[in-house]
Design an enzyme around this catalytic site. Structure first.
Site: not given
Ligand code: DX5
Ligand code: ZN
Length: 228
Positions: A36, A38, A69, A145, A148, A178
């Site tokens: 994935h 970003d 994405h 954006g 975490g 996501d």
């Molecule tokens: C969405 C984030 C996600 C990322 C967050 O903008 O950048 O693509 O995977 O993963 P978590 O929420 O688990 O840190």
């Molecule tokens: Zn994403």
């Protein structure tokens, strides 16, 4: 309900970017289905992220599919660049493009699968007339954006509504989630109808366990949610 295959997508921005090749080997061995990517432009979201250059580097080191994405304004201006860099699925935000149908049709014309992402506050019915143009629907479960963050609970209902909408029309649309996809939240998301899970800091990339353990555990809780 669970007719679409389950896929684990590894959120590359959460990996150790200093050791990208090593991370890709680990992800391949762990059996992730997609990388994935970003992409952020500092405008659509207040942050910056990955790019076609990073995708080309990934492609040199690995044959894993890439789902991209785009969190950028006017994504229609950049479709060619991302398909040429190796995007298998290219996802644009509904909020970022004025002529969404044209943008989606163009992605397919370029040879990639077309995806749409919806921010937390964006209603599903905005896709009513473009559902046939979509291969993948990304339901944001946090405001995009930053990594975490905590799940916005109302998005679980949105996943269920999205699954009901595409199933009612008999369309072969994958539903991706996501943001804060964890071992606790993933079963709820899967039971609601999500079948592509983006694993970030909440599951795959957490210093408390290895990436391989994270992938194995995420797949396990998700598979269990589909059978119980
Ligand atoms: C969405 C984030 C996600 C990322 C967050 O903008 O950048 O693509 O995977 O993963 P978590 O929420 O688990 O840190
Ligand atoms: Zn994403």
């Amino acid at each position: 309900m669970f007719s679409r295959p389950l896929k684990i997508c590894a959120s590359l921005v959460c990996a150790d970017l200093l050791h990208l090749e090593r991370e890709l080997r680990v992800l391949e061995a762990a059996g992730v289905d997609s990388i994935h990517i970003d992409v952020m432009d500092g405008q659509f979201v207040p942050n910056y992220c990955l790019s076609p250059d990073v995708m080309r580097a990934v492609r040199r080191a690995s044959a894993l599919p890439m789902d991209v994405h785009l969190m950028v304004v006017r994504p229609e201006q950049h479709l060619e660049a991302f398909v040429q860099a190796g995007a298998d699925v290219l996802v644009v935000h509904q909020e970022a493009t004025v002529h969404l149908q044209r943008t989606l049709a163009r992605i397919r014309e370029l040879g990639a699968r077309a995806g749409v992402a919806l921010n937390v506050a964006t209603p599903l019915n905005t896709l009513n007339y473009v559902l046939e143009d979509i291969d993948l629907l990304l339901i944001m479960t946090v405001n995009p954006g930053f990594t975490g963050q905590k799940l916005v609970p109302a998005t679980l209902r949105k996943i269920a509504d999205a699954r009901a909408m595409v199933d009612a029309r008999g369309l072969p649309v994958d539903i991706q989630v996501d943001g804060n996809v964890s071992f606790e939240t993933a079963p709820k998301m899967v039971r609601a109808g999500a079948n592509w899970l983006v694993g970030g800091t909440s599951s795959l990339f957490n210093p408390k366990w290895s990436v391989a353990e994270g992938v194995q555990r995420l797949r396990q809780v998700a598979e269990e949610a589909r059978t119980k």
